[in-house]
Design a protein around this motif. Structure first.
Motif, PDB file in Angstrom:
ATOM      1  N   GLY A 291       0.842  -1.188   0.000  1.00 59.20           N
ATOM      2  CA  GLY A 291       0.000   0.000   0.000  1.00 59.20           C
ATOM      3  C   GLY A 291       0.874   1.233   0.000  1.00 59.20           C
ATOM      4  O   GLY A 291       2.104   1.144  -0.078  1.00 59.20           O
ATOM      5  N   PRO A 292       0.279   2.406   0.093  1.00 56.64           N
ATOM      6  CA  PRO A 292       1.071   3.642   0.116  1.00 56.64           C
ATOM      7  C   PRO A 292       2.030   3.659   1.314  1.00 56.64           C
ATOM      8  O   PRO A 292       1.594   3.569   2.461  1.00 56.64           O
ATOM      9  CB  PRO A 292       0.010   4.736   0.248  1.00 56.64           C
ATOM     10  N   GLU A 293       3.320   3.689   1.038  1.00 53.30           N
ATOM     11  CA  GLU A 293       4.372   3.744   2.059  1.00 53.30           C
ATOM     12  C   GLU A 293       4.305   2.569   3.037  1.00 53.30           C
ATOM     13  O   GLU A 293       4.758   2.670   4.173  1.00 53.30           O
ATOM     14  CB  GLU A 293       4.306   5.071   2.821  1.00 53.30           C
ATOM     15  N   ARG A 294       3.746   1.435   2.582  1.00 51.87           N
ATOM     16  CA  ARG A 294       3.624   0.269   3.453  1.00 51.87           C
ATOM     17  C   ARG A 294       3.659  -1.007   2.637  1.00 51.87           C
ATOM     18  O   ARG A 294       3.055  -1.086   1.568  1.00 51.87           O
ATOM     19  CB  ARG A 294       2.314   0.352   4.238  1.00 51.87           C
ATOM     20  N   VAL A 295       4.393  -2.002   3.129  1.00 49.81           N
ATOM     21  CA  VAL A 295       4.265  -3.357   2.613  1.00 49.81           C
ATOM     22  C   VAL A 295       3.981  -4.270   3.802  1.00 49.81           C
ATOM     23  O   VAL A 295       4.369  -3.977   4.935  1.00 49.81           O
ATOM     24  CB  VAL A 295       5.526  -3.840   1.861  1.00 49.81           C
ATOM     25  N   THR A 296       3.300  -5.367   3.537  1.00 49.13           N
ATOM     26  CA  THR A 296       3.007  -6.331   4.600  1.00 49.13           C
ATOM     27  C   THR A 296       3.627  -7.673   4.236  1.00 49.13           C
ATOM     28  O   THR A 296       3.487  -8.156   3.113  1.00 49.13           O
ATOM     29  CB  THR A 296       1.495  -6.480   4.801  1.00 49.13           C
ATOM     30  N   LEU A 297       4.315  -8.259   5.220  1.00 44.98           N
ATOM     31  CA  LEU A 297       4.985  -9.540   5.048  1.00 44.98           C
ATOM     32  C   LEU A 297       4.178 -10.643   5.724  1.00 44.98           C
ATOM     33  O   LEU A 297       3.349 -10.371   6.609  1.00 44.98           O
ATOM     34  CB  LEU A 297       6.399  -9.475   5.640  1.00 44.98           C
ATOM     35  N   ASP A 298       4.456 -11.892   5.345  1.00 37.55           N
ATOM     36  CA  ASP A 298       3.680 -13.016   5.877  1.00 37.55           C
ATOM     37  C   ASP A 298       4.313 -13.630   7.128  1.00 37.55           C
ATOM     38  O   ASP A 298       4.170 -14.819   7.394  1.00 37.55           O
ATOM     39  CB  ASP A 298       3.472 -14.089   4.800  1.00 37.55           C
ATOM     40  N   ALA A 299       4.998 -12.835   7.919  1.00 32.85           N
ATOM     41  CA  ALA A 299       5.678 -13.326   9.123  1.00 32.85           C
ATOM     42  C   ALA A 299       5.222 -12.509  10.325  1.00 32.85           C
ATOM     43  O   ALA A 299       5.891 -11.552  10.728  1.00 32.85           O
ATOM     44  CB  ALA A 299       7.193 -13.244   8.960  1.00 32.85           C
ATOM     45  N   GLY A 300       4.085 -12.869  10.887  1.00 33.61           N
ATOM     46  CA  GLY A 300       3.565 -12.161  12.037  1.00 33.61           C
ATOM     47  C   GLY A 300       4.077 -12.727  13.346  1.00 33.61           C
ATOM     48  O   GLY A 300       5.136 -13.362  13.410  1.00 33.61           O
ATOM     49  N   PRO A 319      17.319  -1.453   5.167  1.00 34.56           N
ATOM     50  CA  PRO A 319      17.046  -0.523   6.271  1.00 34.56           C
ATOM     51  C   PRO A 319      15.891   0.429   5.982  1.00 34.56           C
ATOM     52  O   PRO A 319      15.355   1.047   6.907  1.00 34.56           O
ATOM     53  CB  PRO A 319      18.368   0.234   6.424  1.00 34.56           C
ATOM     54  N   GLU A 320      15.498   0.555   4.722  1.00 34.29           N
ATOM     55  CA  GLU A 320      14.379   1.441   4.390  1.00 34.29           C
ATOM     56  C   GLU A 320      13.024   0.847   4.778  1.00 34.29           C
ATOM     57  O   GLU A 320      11.994   1.535   4.722  1.00 34.29           O
ATOM     58  CB  GLU A 320      14.390   1.768   2.893  1.00 34.29           C
ATOM     59  N   LEU A 321      13.029  -0.441   5.180  1.00 34.03           N
ATOM     60  CA  LEU A 321      11.803  -1.095   5.615  1.00 34.03           C
ATOM     61  C   LEU A 321      11.820  -1.211   7.138  1.00 34.03           C
ATOM     62  O   LEU A 321      12.722  -1.827   7.710  1.00 34.03           O
ATOM     63  CB  LEU A 321      11.677  -2.486   4.989  1.00 34.03           C
ATOM     64  N   GLU A 322      10.816  -0.651   7.791  1.00 35.70           N
ATOM     65  CA  GLU A 322      10.767  -0.627   9.251  1.00 35.70           C
ATOM     66  C   GLU A 322       9.578  -1.451   9.738  1.00 35.70           C
ATOM     67  O   GLU A 322       8.423  -1.037   9.613  1.00 35.70           O
ATOM     68  CB  GLU A 322      10.636   0.814   9.753  1.00 35.70           C
ATOM     69  N   PRO A 323       9.838  -2.639  10.317  1.00 30.79           N
ATOM     70  CA  PRO A 323       8.742  -3.463  10.820  1.00 30.79           C
ATOM     71  C   PRO A 323       7.939  -2.738  11.897  1.00 30.79           C
ATOM     72  O   PRO A 323       8.496  -2.073  12.780  1.00 30.79           O
ATOM     73  CB  PRO A 323       9.450  -4.695  11.390  1.00 30.79           C
ATOM     74  N   GLN A 324       6.615  -2.892  11.815  1.00 27.21           N
ATOM     75  CA  GLN A 324       5.699  -2.299  12.783  1.00 27.21           C
ATOM     76  C   GLN A 324       5.158  -3.410  13.692  1.00 27.21           C
ATOM     77  O   GLN A 324       5.691  -4.508  13.733  1.00 27.21           O
ATOM     78  CB  GLN A 324       4.568  -1.590  12.039  1.00 27.21           C
ATOM     79  N   LEU A 331       2.960  -8.931   9.126  1.00 22.99           N
ATOM     80  CA  LEU A 331       3.941  -7.983   9.628  1.00 22.99           C
ATOM     81  C   LEU A 331       3.982  -6.766   8.702  1.00 22.99           C
ATOM     82  O   LEU A 331       4.659  -6.783   7.667  1.00 22.99           O
ATOM     83  CB  LEU A 331       5.332  -8.626   9.702  1.00 22.99           C
ATOM     84  N   PRO A 332       3.264  -5.703   9.040  1.00 21.53           N
ATOM     85  CA  PRO A 332       3.352  -4.486   8.234  1.00 21.53           C
ATOM     86  C   PRO A 332       4.728  -3.828   8.409  1.00 21.53           C
ATOM     87  O   PRO A 332       5.291  -3.827   9.504  1.00 21.53           O
ATOM     88  CB  PRO A 332       2.248  -3.595   8.817  1.00 21.53           C
ATOM     89  N   CYS A 333       5.252  -3.276   7.349  1.00 16.55           N
ATOM     90  CA  CYS A 333       6.520  -2.545   7.381  1.00 16.55           C
ATOM     91  C   CYS A 333       6.321  -1.169   6.746  1.00 16.55           C
ATOM     92  O   CYS A 333       5.749  -1.059   5.647  1.00 16.55           O
ATOM     93  CB  CYS A 333       7.612  -3.292   6.606  1.00 16.55           C
ATOM     94  N   ARG A 334       6.782  -0.149   7.431  1.00 16.40           N
ATOM     95  CA  ARG A 334       6.742   1.188   6.856  1.00 16.40           C
ATOM     96  C   ARG A 334       7.892   1.326   5.859  1.00 16.40           C
ATOM     97  O   ARG A 334       9.028   0.930   6.141  1.00 16.40           O
ATOM     98  CB  ARG A 334       6.865   2.240   7.951  1.00 16.40           C
ATOM     99  N   VAL A 335       7.600   1.877   4.697  1.00 13.88           N
ATOM    100  CA  VAL A 335       8.611   2.115   3.667  1.00 13.88           C
ATOM    101  C   VAL A 335       9.053   3.577   3.776  1.00 13.88           C
ATOM    102  O   VAL A 335       8.223   4.487   3.774  1.00 13.88           O
ATOM    103  CB  VAL A 335       8.066   1.832   2.257  1.00 13.88           C
TER     104      VAL A 335
END
Length: 400
Positions: A291-300, A319-324, A331-335
């Protein structure tokens, strides 16, 4: 591969099987494990000074590497870990501390495993004088007549389990059929910076050992073993002159018991620098949503470090991906602003904040060595078993 495992190297290692790899997946770099074992043994001064806790690795393939490195003393916290170690060691005699306050059912399982592997030595932990008496009663009721080696769990300030040195000093005698083998003083509440506090605890442990050696609870033969220190305090223990003095200074021997350093993780960065560790455990994950400035990974939280506050991991080489904050399977990550967002389906690699709880989530692990995929095998002691497997064929009663 280079001494540092990279995302590119991991991609190349698993390239032949990526189309079949279901993520999230636990991936272990066996070269890094072997390097970590060698580096730790150099740091502690040899296998006689290290009793690694198997709560981290839980895998026969890693136990084999430990045995090949000369290690023969271990700690475990569950019956499954004990069974896995004894089964893997086979005819090789090992000394294992069941480092958890056993209750009657778990003690029964421990004693059965000890009988089945009589060439190895199995010790148990006594939480308090009351627990010591309970262990003696249960042992007699379970038919144990030979001396059962016991370590006293000494509370050095963590206030989780164990009894204070002052109360243990009042121990009049070891009840039959138990014998005093040593003292377990785990100081997991201390940080890398708390050297003075750690040394105060070790002083108290040594004073207790000397008092017990001079009292009626003293073993007839052999020296007491003092077991201390996990990943965040082993350096303080190795630095303490009294612990390292050995038999000539008080009739004891000392070992540290970190387990995390076998695989390493993010929160062990100080130990990694001190020893020269390599990251050996990774979680393979894929981008399942963008999504906008966000990707979600399958590792919660069911895939990586469920016991830590966010971030539970870092994305290797990204490092540009920050897990939330993770949910169970996401696992959402901020881009980062203006950074390239990885495409849908892209394979990424996570480094866990806490590796012990991460490994425990998996039934199997993928192995790489020499920069190549070499196989997959069980995480043989993950999770918990209830001990009632003999009843597995009994069908549950129908309602009504």
């Amino acid at each position: 591969m280079t001494n540092k495992t990279t995302s590119e190297g991991l991609d190349q290692a698993l390239a032949p099987c990526l189309d079949r790899l279901i993520t999230p997946a636990l991936v272990i770099d066996l070269d890094a494990v072997q390097a970590n074992l060698a580096a730790t043994l150099r740091r502690v001064g040899g296998p006689q000074r290290w009793r690694p806790h198997l709560k981290t690795s839980k895998q026969a393939v890693i136990i084999e590497l430990m045995l090949d490195a000369g290690l023969r003393s271990f700690k475990v916290a569950t019956c499954d870990e004990l069974a896995l170690l004894l089964r893997t060691a086979g005819p090789r005699a090992v000394d294992v501390l069941f480092a958890y306050p056993a209750q009657r059912a778990s003690l029964s399982a421990v004693l059965a495993l000890a009988r089945a592997h009589a060439g190895s030595r199995v010790q148990v932990l006594a939480d308090s004088p009351a627990h010591l008496d309970a262990l003696a009663g249960w042992s007699r009721a379970l038919g144990r007549d030979a001396p059962l080696p016991v370590m006293l769990d000494v509370d050095l300030g963590m206030h989780r389990t164990g009894t204070s040195p002052a109360r243990w000093r009042e121990l009049a005698a070891m009840p039959d059929p138990l014998e005093l083998a040593g003292l377990h003083g785990y100081d997991g509440h201390l940080t890398w910076a708390q050297r003075d506090e750690a040394h105060q605890g070790y002083d108290a442990l040594i004073e207790l050992a000397a008092a017990l050696r001079a009292g009626p609870a003293a073993p007839e033969h052999g020296a007491l073993e003092l077991v201390t220190s996990g990943t965040h305090s082993y350096a303080h223990a190795l630095d303490h002159p009294g612990l390292g003095a050995g038999l000539g200074a008080g009739d004891w021997r000392h070992s540290v018991s970190p387990g995390t350093i076998v695989l390493s993780d993010r929160r062990s960065h100080q130990a990694a620098r001190d020893i020269g560790l390599r990251q050996a455990a990774f979680v393979a994950t894929r981008v399942i949503s963008a999504g906008p400035e966000r990707v979600t990974l399958d590792a919660g939280s069911k895939a990586i470090a469920p016991d830590v506050s966010p971030p539970s991991s870092a994305v290797l080489d990204r490092p540009e991906l920050e897990p939330q904050r993770a949910s169970e399977e996401h696992l959402p990550c901020r881009v980062a602003t203006n950074a390239h967002s990885p495409e849908l389906g892209r394979l990424l690699w996570l480094v866990p904040e806490h590796v012990c709880t991460t490994v425990n989530l998996y039934r199997e692990a993928v192995w790489i060595r020499g920069g190549r995929y070499v196989g997959v095998g069980p995480v043989g002691a993950s999770g918990h078993a209830c001990g009632l497997s003999d009843d597995a064929l009994v069908k549950p009663p129908r309602e009504g």
